[in-house]
Design an enzyme around this catalytic site. Sequence first.
Site, PDB file in Angstrom:
ATOM      1  N   ASP A 145       0.866  -1.186   0.000  1.00  9.10           N
ATOM      2  CA  ASP A 145       0.000   0.000   0.000  1.00  9.10           C
ATOM      3  C   ASP A 145       0.894   1.225   0.000  1.00  9.10           C
ATOM      4  O   ASP A 145       1.961   1.220   0.612  1.00  9.10           O
ATOM      5  CB  ASP A 145      -0.979  -0.003   1.182  1.00  9.10           C
ATOM      6  CG  ASP A 145      -0.313  -0.011   2.526  1.00  9.10           C
ATOM      7  OD1 ASP A 145      -0.103   1.080   3.096  1.00  9.10           O
ATOM      8  OD2 ASP A 145      -0.008  -1.107   3.049  1.00  9.10           O
ATOM      9  N   GLU A 232      -8.391   4.336  12.539  1.00 12.90           N
ATOM     10  CA  GLU A 232      -7.374   4.194  13.579  1.00 12.90           C
ATOM     11  C   GLU A 232      -7.303   5.487  14.369  1.00 12.90           C
ATOM     12  O   GLU A 232      -7.765   6.529  13.918  1.00 12.90           O
ATOM     13  CB  GLU A 232      -6.011   3.868  12.950  1.00 12.90           C
ATOM     14  CG  GLU A 232      -5.595   4.796  11.823  1.00 12.90           C
ATOM     15  CD  GLU A 232      -4.341   4.330  11.107  1.00 12.90           C
ATOM     16  OE1 GLU A 232      -3.278   4.288  11.753  1.00 12.90           O
ATOM     17  OE2 GLU A 232      -4.415   4.017   9.899  1.00 12.90           O
TER      18      GLU A 232
END
Length: 346
Positions: A145, A232
């Site tokens: 990613d 997150e």
Amino acid sequence: MRKVFMRFSGVSAIVLGCVVLAGCTSTGSGVDEILAKPSLEMTSSIAKPDNIVPPAEIGLVPSNEEQSEEMTALAPSAPIPDAMVPMVKVPEPRPAAEPVALVVPSKPQVDTLEQRRVYRHRFRDAKPINFGRVSPKSLPVHGVDVSRWQGEIDWKRLRSQGANFVYIKATDGGDHLDPMFKKNWREAGEAGLHRGAYHFFYWCRTAGEQADWFIRNVPRVPGSLPPVIDVEWNGESRCKQNLPRKKVLEKMQVFMDKLERHYGQRPIIYTAPDFYRDNLKGEFLDYPFWLRSVAAHPSKVYPGRKWVFWQYSGSGLSHGVDGRIDLNAFHGSVDEWHRWVAKNVM
């Protein structure tokens, strides 16, 4: 500077004069105001390097309203009676060409056979971890990613090193587009990687406007992986608000429902251990998960949770990328990977 594409055909001086007198103007789409204040947010799993790539200029295409006004300005005027003017053959106006940004290729840019090929991973790690018998090396399908912090990427070389799929940072909150997203999205597809986009979620913005912003910037392209919501706690965020668990779940559901309706794919949830413990344990059992676990196998950090992707390193090294990159593995065999792709890509 705002760019509006105009093309004029052979229009008589009379028509042009009428257009000028009518005061035809194009109205703005309001994008400049949205993009005026880019966010400073970043995924906490990627460290900020010293050589930051400057944001690329984001080109704008005419809005529907602007295109409508353009066509009005180019339209011929009402017919004039024959008795008032001599018979003169007027050349037919040339059809207006489409703006390049709106032209869709007639054929896919990626060879399906190349996408189906699985390269053995050859990544290294600046901070290697001994995962024991359940090492990510035992999984055959690996990927990466990326975001702007990886800078310029040699995608073909990265692909040959074992990047069989990639998730590309697209958006943050409701007003920030990663300046490398469009370039990474295009070049990753051309190199034959299965590609998807992810959104870093802000807890101080409404879920609906964040979904709208993602949809506005991430195209619906056949073959794309399901979209990802990155949830997150980020200590570097300007938004210090940690919401109650119930509110977190409500906001996530609104965002994911809107993306699923638009793309026709169930979004994947990416998360980290502390956020999962505080909010997601036992929740969203019918959603696929992408789990960050860089010190132990996910079964130890997220007991009982089924997962599709495992982010096992934030300090990966690979040819094709300067600096570190996040490394990931698919939970399954090569055959299971092909079946999962066939079922879940757009």
